[in-house]
Design an enzyme around this catalytic site. Structure first.
Site, PDB file in Angstrom:
ATOM      1  N   ASN A  83       0.797  -1.226   0.000  1.00  0.00           N
ATOM      2  CA  ASN A  83       0.000   0.000   0.000  1.00  0.00           C
ATOM      3  C   ASN A  83       0.831   1.278   0.000  1.00  0.00           C
ATOM      4  O   ASN A  83       0.277   2.370  -0.155  1.00  0.00           O
ATOM      5  CB  ASN A  83      -0.981  -0.021   1.181  1.00  0.00           C
ATOM      6  N   ARG A  94      -9.378   0.571 -11.737  1.00  0.00           N
ATOM      7  CA  ARG A  94     -10.147   0.522 -10.492  1.00  0.00           C
ATOM      8  C   ARG A  94      -9.281   0.051  -9.336  1.00  0.00           C
ATOM      9  O   ARG A  94      -9.320   0.599  -8.251  1.00  0.00           O
ATOM     10  CB  ARG A  94     -11.347  -0.400 -10.672  1.00  0.00           C
ATOM     11  N   CYS A 101     -16.679  -3.844  -3.748  1.00  0.00           N
ATOM     12  CA  CYS A 101     -15.966  -5.126  -3.688  1.00  0.00           C
ATOM     13  C   CYS A 101     -16.464  -5.813  -2.412  1.00  0.00           C
ATOM     14  O   CYS A 101     -17.272  -5.270  -1.675  1.00  0.00           O
ATOM     15  CB  CYS A 101     -14.468  -4.906  -3.655  1.00  0.00           C
ATOM     16  N   ARG A 161     -16.833   0.714  -1.216  1.00  0.00           N
ATOM     17  CA  ARG A 161     -15.609   1.365  -1.702  1.00  0.00           C
ATOM     18  C   ARG A 161     -15.935   2.554  -2.619  1.00  0.00           C
ATOM     19  O   ARG A 161     -15.485   2.626  -3.752  1.00  0.00           O
ATOM     20  CB  ARG A 161     -14.699   0.368  -2.439  1.00  0.00           C
ATOM     21  N   ILE A 191     -16.059   6.451  -4.218  1.00  0.00           N
ATOM     22  CA  ILE A 191     -14.948   7.400  -4.417  1.00  0.00           C
ATOM     23  C   ILE A 191     -15.477   8.833  -4.410  1.00  0.00           C
ATOM     24  O   ILE A 191     -14.856   9.739  -4.961  1.00  0.00           O
ATOM     25  CB  ILE A 191     -14.181   7.115  -5.732  1.00  0.00           C
ATOM     26  N   ASP A 192     -16.604   9.044  -3.723  1.00  0.00           N
ATOM     27  CA  ASP A 192     -17.201  10.385  -3.692  1.00  0.00           C
ATOM     28  C   ASP A 192     -16.256  11.436  -3.112  1.00  0.00           C
ATOM     29  O   ASP A 192     -16.182  12.566  -3.612  1.00  0.00           O
ATOM     30  CB  ASP A 192     -18.516  10.369  -2.900  1.00  0.00           C
ATOM     31  N   LEU A 193     -15.483  11.061  -2.096  1.00  0.00           N
ATOM     32  CA  LEU A 193     -14.556  12.041  -1.492  1.00  0.00           C
ATOM     33  C   LEU A 193     -13.449  12.424  -2.481  1.00  0.00           C
ATOM     34  O   LEU A 193     -13.027  13.583  -2.555  1.00  0.00           O
ATOM     35  CB  LEU A 193     -13.935  11.471  -0.214  1.00  0.00           C
ATOM     36  N   ASP A 231      -7.015  -3.729   8.331  1.00  0.00           N
ATOM     37  CA  ASP A 231      -6.445  -4.800   7.500  1.00  0.00           C
ATOM     38  C   ASP A 231      -5.962  -5.979   8.331  1.00  0.00           C
ATOM     39  O   ASP A 231      -5.685  -7.035   7.770  1.00  0.00           O
ATOM     40  CB  ASP A 231      -5.284  -4.268   6.643  1.00  0.00           C
ATOM     41  N   ARG A 289      -2.346 -11.350  -4.129  1.00  0.00           N
ATOM     42  CA  ARG A 289      -2.382  -9.926  -4.481  1.00  0.00           C
ATOM     43  C   ARG A 289      -1.543  -9.099  -3.510  1.00  0.00           C
ATOM     44  O   ARG A 289      -1.059  -8.030  -3.837  1.00  0.00           O
ATOM     45  CB  ARG A 289      -3.831  -9.408  -4.433  1.00  0.00           C
TER      46      ARG A 289
HETATM   47  C1  EPZ Z   1      -6.672   1.787   1.641  1.00  0.00           C
HETATM   48  O1  EPZ Z   1      -7.883   1.577   0.937  1.00  0.00           O
HETATM   49  C2  EPZ Z   1      -5.948   0.455   1.599  1.00  0.00           C
HETATM   50  N1  EPZ Z   1      -5.691   0.074   0.218  1.00  0.00           N
HETATM   51  C3  EPZ Z   1      -6.813  -0.615   2.274  1.00  0.00           C
HETATM   52  O2  EPZ Z   1      -6.048  -1.827   2.276  1.00  0.00           O
HETATM   53  C4  EPZ Z   1      -7.089  -0.200   3.716  1.00  0.00           C
HETATM   54  O3  EPZ Z   1      -7.937  -1.154   4.307  1.00  0.00           O
HETATM   55  C5  EPZ Z   1      -7.763   1.176   3.722  1.00  0.00           C
HETATM   56  O4  EPZ Z   1      -6.931   2.129   3.016  1.00  0.00           O
HETATM   57  C6  EPZ Z   1      -7.992   1.692   5.145  1.00  0.00           C
HETATM   58  O5  EPZ Z   1      -6.784   1.783   5.820  1.00  0.00           O
HETATM   59  C7  EPZ Z   1      -4.640   0.634  -0.437  1.00  0.00           C
HETATM   60  O6  EPZ Z   1      -3.914   1.452   0.096  1.00  0.00           O
HETATM   61  C8  EPZ Z   1      -4.401   0.168  -1.851  1.00  0.00           C
HETATM   62  P1  EPZ Z   1     -10.190   4.435   2.482  1.00  0.00           P
HETATM   63  P2  EPZ Z   1      -8.825   2.844   0.544  1.00  0.00           P
HETATM   64  O7  EPZ Z   1     -10.452   5.356   1.361  1.00  0.00           O
HETATM   65  O8  EPZ Z   1      -7.988   4.007   0.244  1.00  0.00           O
HETATM   66  C9  EPZ Z   1     -14.889   5.167   2.806  1.00  0.00           C
HETATM   67  C10 EPZ Z   1      -5.619  -4.061   1.798  1.00  0.00           C
HETATM   68  O9  EPZ Z   1      -6.073  -5.095   2.297  1.00  0.00           O
HETATM   69  N2  EPZ Z   1     -14.749   6.076   1.658  1.00  0.00           N
HETATM   70  O10 EPZ Z   1      -9.302   4.889   3.606  1.00  0.00           O
HETATM   71  O11 EPZ Z   1      -9.774   2.357  -0.472  1.00  0.00           O
HETATM   72  C11 EPZ Z   1     -14.630   3.714   2.418  1.00  0.00           C
HETATM   73  O12 EPZ Z   1     -15.804   3.116   1.888  1.00  0.00           O
HETATM   74  C12 EPZ Z   1      -6.554  -2.919   1.487  1.00  0.00           C
HETATM   75  O13 EPZ Z   1      -4.399  -3.869   1.547  1.00  0.00           O
HETATM   76  C13 EPZ Z   1     -15.856   6.809   1.245  1.00  0.00           C
HETATM   77  O14 EPZ Z   1     -16.941   6.708   1.813  1.00  0.00           O
HETATM   78  O15 EPZ Z   1      -9.600   3.050   1.927  1.00  0.00           O
HETATM   79  C14 EPZ Z   1     -14.228   3.092   3.726  1.00  0.00           C
HETATM   80  O16 EPZ Z   1     -15.399   2.754   4.439  1.00  0.00           O
HETATM   81  C15 EPZ Z   1      -8.002  -3.263   1.797  1.00  0.00           C
HETATM   82  N3  EPZ Z   1     -15.730   7.639   0.177  1.00  0.00           N
HETATM   83  C16 EPZ Z   1     -13.482   4.220   4.436  1.00  0.00           C
HETATM   84  O17 EPZ Z   1     -13.856   5.437   3.758  1.00  0.00           O
HETATM   85  C17 EPZ Z   1     -14.536   7.780  -0.497  1.00  0.00           C
HETATM   86  O18 EPZ Z   1     -14.480   8.568  -1.469  1.00  0.00           O
HETATM   87  C18 EPZ Z   1     -11.967   4.100   4.394  1.00  0.00           C
HETATM   88  O19 EPZ Z   1     -11.609   3.928   3.051  1.00  0.00           O
HETATM   89  C19 EPZ Z   1     -13.422   7.034  -0.063  1.00  0.00           C
HETATM   90  C20 EPZ Z   1     -13.549   6.194   1.021  1.00  0.00           C
END
Ligand code: EPZ
Length: 434
Positions: free
Chosen positions: A23, A92, A116, A121, A123-125, A322, A415
């Site tokens: 990551n 994606r 997923c 997941r 991406i609105d933010l 994680d 992965r």
């Molecule tokens: C990163 O995912 C990591 N992936 C994830 O690791 C990790 O679990 C996650 O951060 C949390 O630490 C990578 O770095 C490639 P988030 P990311 O945006 O960026 C919500 C693994 O196993 N959200 O911090 O996708 C979202 O739904 C993976 O290695 C929104 O609502 O996570 C979640 O509930 C799995 N809107 C929360 O925020 C948005 O636009 C945290 O997601 C973006 C996120």
């Protein structure tokens, strides 16, 4: 499809070197697109997600070649015009290319990132923040298309400390006109590593490691040599393997400073953890040899772990989501009752059914809370991995269980883990993949 065969019930003994962080590597490789130069990215894990990012960079016109334990990436000839079908569909899982492409080309096209198994997941933010920076998004032929005449700095306030959104804003902001602030930024070590890479390339970023980041855009960027930090989640996975099976192991190169909440949790479960310190500096640049360096983590664990009255996942520096599935697997044979609350993703207990088929006593209390009553032993079974970290947790359950287990669907595990079978064999586990 790879399958793991495990003969469980054996305490772990041995040492293993922790791979580079998936990551951290992904956003840093994406960021090489911004420089138009050559970067030498070291200690990249040899895993499917990284190879996928490399092929996306190549489809954009970057020249990438494997060099030692990393990659040389030359992005001089990259161009949006090279964006082909597979690059768009593949985006994606490499969402951090969104910000990098907007920063480099001012445009991006990608397949709508669906949900997923661990949650929607959304991406609105990401989109809201990038729109504030001058990007207009539209839907064209089922694809998400973003265009920006000129990216401009903005004051962004994140309602959720999203790792990916923070990374995409950073990647766009370093090339934007003016100053960008990100309030409520994610503080995960992978975000800090990205900031350190960008700074080494000439970017101007303030507040690195904090939840308020300031980026002065428009600084000319150049390539650099950068070493990806060790993977804290892989280190935590093997730490919990030892807590679940008992034994004593050395996790070489474990990023101990990023594992405080994890070490604390393992010690609450009855393990003893000790940071291994060495003379010298540990890095290959020969800096400050007199300070010594943390070279790894010793873990000693009793035959049976202790239960945890409450374990709650949180954003960094809290207990990482994680590692929640691995902690759950361990607690299924702890002495007592435990409660786990998942606060980051809305569907991260998918591994419960498989653990129950191995004899675990787990009750779904609410959508994001499970109650576990520890049993003296799990029994070996044939179970299927359905996602990356849940799959790793099933491997741990197989190591802990009495008798033989078969874990299918290991393509998910590959992965994120370079060679989990070999790593665990280095720790004395009887596991083979076929
Ligand atoms: C990163 O995912 C990591 N992936 C994830 O690791 C990790 O679990 C996650 O951060 C949390 O630490 C990578 O770095 C490639 P988030 P990311 O945006 O960026 C919500 C693994 O196993 N959200 O911090 O996708 C979202 O739904 C993976 O290695 C929104 O609502 O996570 C979640 O509930 C799995 N809107 C929360 O925020 C948005 O636009 C945290 O997601 C973006 C996120």
């Amino acid at each position: 499809m790879t399958t793991f065969h495990i003969h469980g019930g054996i305490p772990l003994q041995g040492e293993v070197r922790i791979q580079g962080s998936k990551n951290a590597a992904l956003p840093i490789l994406a960021a090489t697109l911004l420089t138009g130069d050559t970067s030498d990215i070291r200690n990249c894990p040899q895993i499917a997600d990284v190879q996928h990012m490399v092929s996306l960079l190549q489809s954009l016109g970057c020249r990438v070649r494997r060099s030692g334990d990393g990659y040389l990436v030359d992005s001089a000839r990259a161009g949006a015009c090279n964006m082909s079908g597979d690059a768009i569909t593949g985006m994606r899982s490499s969402l951090c290319l969104l910000g990098a492409m907007l920063g480099r080309f001012g445009e991006v096209a990608m397949e709508h990132p669906g949900g997923c198994v661990i949650g929607k997941r959304p991406i609105d933010l990401h989109l809201k923040a990038l729109e504030k920076m001058g990007v207009s998004f539209s839907e064209e032929g089922g694809k998400l298309v973003g265009k920006a005449g000129r990216l401009r700095g903005a004051d962004i306030r994140l309602s959720i400390a999203s790792v990916g959104a923070t990374e995409n804003i950073l990647l766009a902001a370093v090339q934007a006109e003016g100053y960008t602030t990100i309030t409520g930024a994610a503080k995960e070590p992978e975000v800090e590593a990205l900031c350190r890479y960008l700074t080494a390339c000439g970017a101007h970023i303030e507040g690195v490691g904090s939840s308020i980041l300031g980026i002065r855009g428009g600084e000319p960027l150049h390539g650099t040599k950068f070493s990806v930090p060790a993977d804290r989640i892989v280190a935590g996975t093997y730490l919990f393997a030892c807590v679940g099976c008992g034994g004593s192991v050395l996790l070489e190169n474990a990023p101990c400073g990023q594992l405080e909440a994890v070490i604390q949790t393992a010690e609450r479960m009855g393990a003893r953890c000790q940071i291994d310190r060495r003379e010298g500096c540990g890095c290959d640049d020969g800096c400050s040899p007199d300070r010594g360096y943390e070279s790894g983590l010793y873990v000693q664990a009793p035959e049976r772990p202790q239960a945890l009255s409450r374990l709650r996942t949180a954003v960094y520096p809290g207990f990482p989501t994680d590692l929640q599935s691995m902690a759950l697997a361990v607690l299924t044979r702890a002495d007592g009752k435990s409660c786990i609350e998942e606060t980051i993703f809305e569907n991260r207990f998918r591994v419960v059914d498989a653990l129950q088929s191995m004899g675990a006593d787990i009750q779904r209390y609410t959508q994001n809370i499970v109650l576990v009553r520890g049993v003296p032993a799990l029994r070996g079974a044939r179970v299927e991995a359905r996602e990356l970290r849940g799959g790793a947790a099933l491997v741990l359950a197989g190591l802990m269980a009495e008798g033989e287990s078969e874990i299918t669907g290991c393509v998910y595990i590959e992965r994120g883990y370079e060679n989990i079978g070999k790593d665990l064999r280095d720790l004395g586990a009887r596991i083979v993949s076929v």
